[in-house]
Design an enzyme around this catalytic site. Structure first.
Site, PDB file in Angstrom:
ATOM      1  N   ASP A 106       0.842  -1.198   0.000  1.00 51.29           N
ATOM      2  CA  ASP A 106       0.000   0.000   0.000  1.00 51.29           C
ATOM      3  C   ASP A 106       0.880   1.252   0.000  1.00 51.29           C
ATOM      4  O   ASP A 106       1.686   1.449   0.905  1.00 51.29           O
ATOM      5  CB  ASP A 106      -0.880  -0.066   1.268  1.00 51.29           C
ATOM      6  CG  ASP A 106      -2.022   0.903   1.238  1.00 51.29           C
ATOM      7  OD1 ASP A 106      -2.071   1.762   0.337  1.00 51.29           O
ATOM      8  OD2 ASP A 106      -2.878   0.813   2.138  1.00 51.29           O
ATOM      9  N   ASP A 138     -10.405   4.229  -0.984  1.00 50.22           N
ATOM     10  CA  ASP A 138     -11.074   3.216  -0.165  1.00 50.22           C
ATOM     11  C   ASP A 138     -12.594   3.212  -0.336  1.00 50.22           C
ATOM     12  O   ASP A 138     -13.241   4.262  -0.295  1.00 50.22           O
ATOM     13  CB  ASP A 138     -10.756   3.449   1.316  1.00 50.22           C
ATOM     14  CG  ASP A 138      -9.284   3.203   1.599  1.00 50.22           C
ATOM     15  OD1 ASP A 138      -8.511   3.009   0.646  1.00 50.22           O
ATOM     16  OD2 ASP A 138      -8.917   3.213   2.786  1.00 50.22           O
TER      17      ASP A 138
END
Ligand code: GLA
Length: 504
Positions: free
Chosen positions: A266, A327
């Site tokens: 990430d 997200d």
């Protein structure tokens, strides 16, 4: 004298004044140490040198200050926010009083007020940031993993960083007991929050909530499941845990030694180091190569929110899936904005390299069953990875039915691997089609609106078929009748004949 030159000279003069002023305030302190640094963004050192000043933070490494200038209290400067999405220059003030400096300013979303004292040589050594260099760009070999989109579970959507060994084991058990494993969900992925600190040997230890990673991997493997883990190319992960910056190959070896089968990598604080496509790609390639060098088969998930055309180079960096978005949240607006609007804008993924519109929210409670069916149908039509995000131990019958529907899974996992696309919109409704390996096709009808709608299919859309399998109703239905979609509803149909795109 030309103006820019005059300005440059003026700023040089201002800088010397700053340095003289600072020296007068605290003769010895050219490097200031922040002992009480808030975890985010973790400013550690403020260094004032001959040619300017730098700020060193736990998250972002060493950042050069701009426009350093003196004021009545001490000095002030600007700090560029290197976040890709927004780069406002923030104003920082350093007030000096004897041997104490108070630093006030903003990094990204944090307002920081911190006190510093002169740094000891040991503190300087410990916290000075050593930048690492990236490998030259190359194309990594394709390895045959992820022929169909990965399926499993990930801890983030439901547990965030409140995840521990016991919960992961219980989830693994529940995946077996509920039939989810046998339905195809095999990865059990620990997202952010497992990391501890590095030892003197540089090896990253898990935190106290994960006392035995190898033991956990063995436990998961013994149940016919696979273990996934999470890291970042930056020094800190998005939740502030230790990232792999400067330790990439070492971390890959650690993960392989534990028996890890999947890594989500990430970008997080890495965005302060790697910004251009070239840098981001090389940052991901570095870990891709390191994973391959371990000799273990590890599925590699790139999470950089769909930036810098990742779908065009993800495979070459060793990736098997790449996020196309920020997200997801557990609501219909977020799910459809990602699934219907954003994800389709990326070049199609396919066997070995999939577009990832983020993990499932099915079963987390923020959407109705009607909306979760639309979520699942849309992810299946998009050949998206199916990574469940709920608490499998406490799953309702309805959630189980949605996630274990073998026909929706078969569409997602279709070996042709050609994602669907929108055929047409009708007001707030959309008709999507996906070719399938058996020569048939799937159609999905979505209603984004707040009112029920009735949709009639055209002969082209049905490929002249009068009957189709209704995947949610689990029965064959006539395609000639109108399909009634409630608000936020979906219909998913499987046809024996395709729309002209065949398996070969
Ligand atoms: C980012 C990712 C999420 C999750 C968190 C963890 O926001 O996009 O999927 O991994 O970090 O901190």
């Amino acid at each position: 004298m030309r103006r820019p030159v005059r300005r440059a000279l003026a700023s040089l003069a201002a800088l010397s004044a700053v340095l003289a002023g600072v020296a007068a305030h605290a003769a010895a302190a050219q490097v200031w140490y922040f002992a009480d640094s808030p975890t985010y963004p973790g400013v550690r050192l403020l260094e004032i040198g001959e040619d300017g000043a730098t700020v060193t933070s736990d998250w972002y490494g060493t950042m050069p200050a701009q426009n350093v200038r003196r004021n009545a209290q001490g000095f002030e400067f600007d700090l560029g926010n290197l976040n890709d999405n927004a780069r406002p220059v923030r104003h920082w003030v350093a007030a000096v009083q004897g041997d104490q400096l108070t630093l006030t300013g903003d990094i990204w979303t944090s307002h920081v007020v911190q006190s510093a004292r002169p740094a000891t040589p040991q503190e300087q050594k410990r916290y000075r940031f050593t930048p690492t260099s990236l490998p030259p760009l190359t194309d990594l070999a394709v390895d045959g993993q992820a022929a169909t989109p990965p399926m499993g579970w990930s801890s983030w959507n439901r547990f965030a960083e409140n995840i521990d060994d016991k919960t992961v084991r219980e989830i693994a058990d529940a995946m077996v007991a509920t039939g989810l494993r046998d339905a195809g969900y095999t990865y059990v992925n620990i997202d952010d929050g497992w990391q501890g600190e590095r030892g003197a040997d540089g090896i990253l230890r898990p935190n106290a909530k994960f006392p035995d990673m190898k033991g956990l991997a063995d436990y998961v493997h013994a149940r016919g499941l696979k273990l996934g883990i999470y890291s970042s190319p930056g020094p800190k992960t998005c939740a502030g845990f230790t990232g792999s910056y400067g330790h990439v190959a070492q971390d890959a070896r650690t993960f392989a030694a534990w028996g890890v089968d999947y890594l989500k990598y990430d970008l997080c604080s890495g965005e302060w180091f790697y910004r251009s496509q070239d840098e981001v790609r090389r940052g991901y390639q570095e870990m891709g190569a390191a994973l391959k060098a371990t000799g273990r088969s590890i599925v590699y998930s790139l999470c950089e929110y769909g930036r810098v055309d990742v779908a065009t180079w993800g495979r070459k960096a060793g990736g098997h899936l790449w996020r196309t978005t920020g997200d997801i949240t557990d609501d219909f607006a977020s799910m459809t904005a990602i699934g219907l609007d954003r994800n389709p804008r990326f070049p199609a993924g396919g066997p070995g390299g999939w577009n990832d519109p983020d993990m499932l929210e099915v079963g987390n409670g923020g959407m109705s069953a009607v909306e979760y069916r639309a979520h699942m149908a849309l992810w299946a039509m998009s050949s998206a990875p199916l990574l469940m995000g709920h608490d499998v131990r406490a799953m309702s019958a309805e959630t189980k039915e949605i996630l274990e529907n073998k026909d929706v899974i078969a569409i997602d996992q279709d070996r042709l691997g050609v994602p669907g696309h929108r055929l047409r919109s009708a007001g707030q409704a959309e008709v999507w089609s996906r070719p399938l390996a058996d020569g048939g096709h799937a159609l999905a009808l979505f209603n984004r609106g707040e009112q029920a709608v009735t949709l009639h299919l055209t002969p082209a859309e049905t490929a002249q078929q009068t009957m189709a399998l209704d995947v949610w109703a689990q029965r064959r239905v006539s395609t000639g009748d109108g399909f009634v979609l409630p608000a936020h509803g979906s219909v998913l149909l499987r046809f024996a004949t395709g729309l002209g795109v065949s398996a070969d």
